[in-house]
Design an enzyme around this catalytic site. Sequence first.
Site, short mmCIF file in Angstrom:
data_model
loop_
_atom_site.label_atom_id
_atom_site.label_comp_id
_atom_site.label_asym_id
_atom_site.label_seq_id
_atom_site.Cartn_x
_atom_site.Cartn_y
_atom_site.Cartn_z
N GLY A 185 6.34 0.82 -0.39
CA GLY A 185 5.93 0.12 -1.64
C GLY A 185 4.56 0.14 -1.96
O GLY A 185 3.88 0.16 -2.71
N SER A 186 3.73 -0.04 -0.65
CA SER A 186 2.17 -0.18 -1.00
C SER A 186 1.72 0.93 -1.40
O SER A 186 0.94 0.88 -2.38
CB SER A 186 1.61 -0.32 0.53
OG SER A 186 2.16 -1.56 1.17
N ASN A 234 7.98 -12.25 -3.15
CA ASN A 234 8.56 -11.99 -1.67
C ASN A 234 8.27 -13.11 -0.73
O ASN A 234 9.11 -13.40 0.16
CB ASN A 234 7.64 -11.12 -0.75
CG ASN A 234 6.10 -11.12 -0.96
OD1 ASN A 234 5.80 -11.04 -2.13
ND2 ASN A 234 5.58 -11.10 -0.05
N GLN A 281 10.93 -6.39 -4.11
CA GLN A 281 11.91 -7.44 -3.60
C GLN A 281 13.15 -7.49 -4.55
O GLN A 281 14.05 -8.23 -4.24
CB GLN A 281 11.37 -8.88 -3.68
CG GLN A 281 10.26 -9.07 -2.31
CD GLN A 281 10.88 -9.18 -0.97
OE1 GLN A 281 11.84 -9.47 -0.92
NE2 GLN A 281 9.98 -8.76 -0.08
N HIS A 335 13.07 0.11 2.78
CA HIS A 335 13.54 -0.81 3.87
C HIS A 335 13.69 -2.31 3.52
O HIS A 335 14.26 -3.24 4.43
CB HIS A 335 12.32 -0.79 5.09
CG HIS A 335 11.14 -1.42 4.84
ND1 HIS A 335 10.78 -2.72 5.36
CD2 HIS A 335 9.90 -1.17 4.31
CE1 HIS A 335 9.51 -3.28 4.96
NE2 HIS A 335 9.11 -2.33 4.33
N THR A 379 4.56 17.42 2.76
CA THR A 379 6.25 17.73 3.13
C THR A 379 6.97 16.50 2.89
O THR A 379 6.77 15.54 3.47
CB THR A 379 6.15 18.52 4.41
OG1 THR A 379 5.46 19.61 4.20
CG2 THR A 379 7.85 19.03 4.49
N CYS A 426 2.64 -9.81 6.69
CA CYS A 426 1.28 -9.54 6.76
C CYS A 426 0.25 -10.42 6.98
O CYS A 426 -0.54 -10.45 7.61
CB CYS A 426 0.76 -8.85 5.22
SG CYS A 426 2.36 -8.00 4.61
C1 LIG Z 1 7.33 -5.41 1.57
C2 LIG Z 1 6.67 -5.44 0.02
C3 LIG Z 1 5.54 -4.50 -0.31
C4 LIG Z 1 5.19 -3.19 0.87
O1 LIG Z 1 5.99 -2.49 0.69
P1 LIG Z 1 6.05 -1.48 2.07
O2 LIG Z 1 7.18 -0.22 1.89
O3 LIG Z 1 6.15 -2.25 3.29
O4 LIG Z 1 4.71 -0.76 1.94
C5 LIG Z 1 5.08 -4.66 -1.65
N1 LIG Z 1 5.30 -5.73 -2.37
C6 LIG Z 1 6.23 -6.52 -2.07
C7 LIG Z 1 6.62 -7.53 -2.95
C8 LIG Z 1 6.96 -6.50 -0.65
O5 LIG Z 1 7.85 -7.43 -0.45
#
Ligand SMILES: *Cc1c(COP(=O)(O)O)cnc(C)c1O
Length: 395
Positions: A70-71, A151, A179, A201, A237, A324
């Site tokens: 996500g990041s 989140n 989320q 995840h 890759t 975090c």
């Molecule tokens: C967990 C989360 C992220 C980050 O996702 P990662 O796959 O851990 O990098 C970004 N935004 C929100 C709202 C999240 O809950």
Amino acid sequence: MHVYADNAATTAMSQVAIDAMLPYFSEIYGNPSSLHSVGQRAKEALDAARATVAQCLGCEPREIVFTSGGSEADNQAIRSAAIYGAKKGKKHIISTAFEHHAVLHTLQRLEKEGFEVTYLDVRHNHNITAQQVKEAIRPDTCLVTTMYANNEIGSILPIAEIGKVCKEAGVLFHTDAVQAAGHLHIDVKAQNIDMLSLSAHKFHGPKGVGALYVRRGIPLVNIIDGGAQERGKRAGTENLAGICGMAAALKDACDHMDENMPKVAAMRDRLIEGLSKIPHSALNGDPHNRLPGNVSFCFEGIEGESLLLLLDMKGVAASSGSACTSGSLDPSHVLLAIGRVHDVAHGSLRLSLSEYNTDEEVDHILTVVPEVVSYLRSISPVWRDLQTGKREYIL
Ligand SMILES: *Cc1c(COP(=O)(O)O)cnc(C)c1O
């Protein structure tokens, strides 16, 4: 009893996702870029996973870019829109005050590079309205980026309405749907979403893999330079096992959403009702438009960290905010953004459920949280001051 109630931080993988990954470690181990048949088998799996993810979002396979999570997807979407906007002299971005750090820190970096960011106020209903977005749009606005659902406090934003406002104004709209994906119905075309981030995840898929949906025609800039993977937009890759695990997990989540959502929401509502009875407590987040699995409270007169440690000893894994921020002593920026004062924001608890939780686990939480809160208050000097009138109650 062991209760995992921190599904907003990460989820256990589903058996469906694990089974979908296993062949890619030893059987189908080719590099999708190789021309030989071993590679081409891997390429077919990659294409199939892309089609599955696209179908779950209502877009075309070519509009999906796989990322490390996500990041990365948030970074790439926002930086791309900013650079594209700057070329046309547009350097204003609209977001909210309660975004995830993947978005907030990307925006802060852009501010240092000369962009201007408007952070919409989230105190009313712990949410924003499409009208707020509309009023903030200027001729030089290049991007609106708002999360789909928060989140920490679970508020679901009015995404379709914001999409409509952005479309009418001709401004790009990105949403961090980490989320929401796999938990809420998403249709990027119907909701006028131009870019969307998701992460495996958070819906029982593997860690370290995600996706960015980008509407056809929007130019992306690379965060990772190198080979020509992902149509040249994301080098390296491919994490084929992770990508296939993510596609299987997302499809499984979407296929079972209509049965899981009400089940999880019923457990959430029972927790909210039960924990609301604790005196001097307050629910965080939009009470109506709320993620099915999110329960977030502030309890006056206690420290969230102590609460978490004692709950852990009683078998409940929870969180006080985002994973975090835990470990730092600053209260959550989300709780401050919705208007909680520092002292109150420190006494926060987030329980985030999934369909793997049970009614018995909810009963256990409803027994131990009030006990632990009472105990912590009994040894808290702040609570004594509140009780003796030396300090005024806020909640
Ligand atoms: C967990 C989360 C992220 C980050 O996702 P990662 O796959 O851990 O990098 C970004 N935004 C929100 C709202 C999240 O809950």
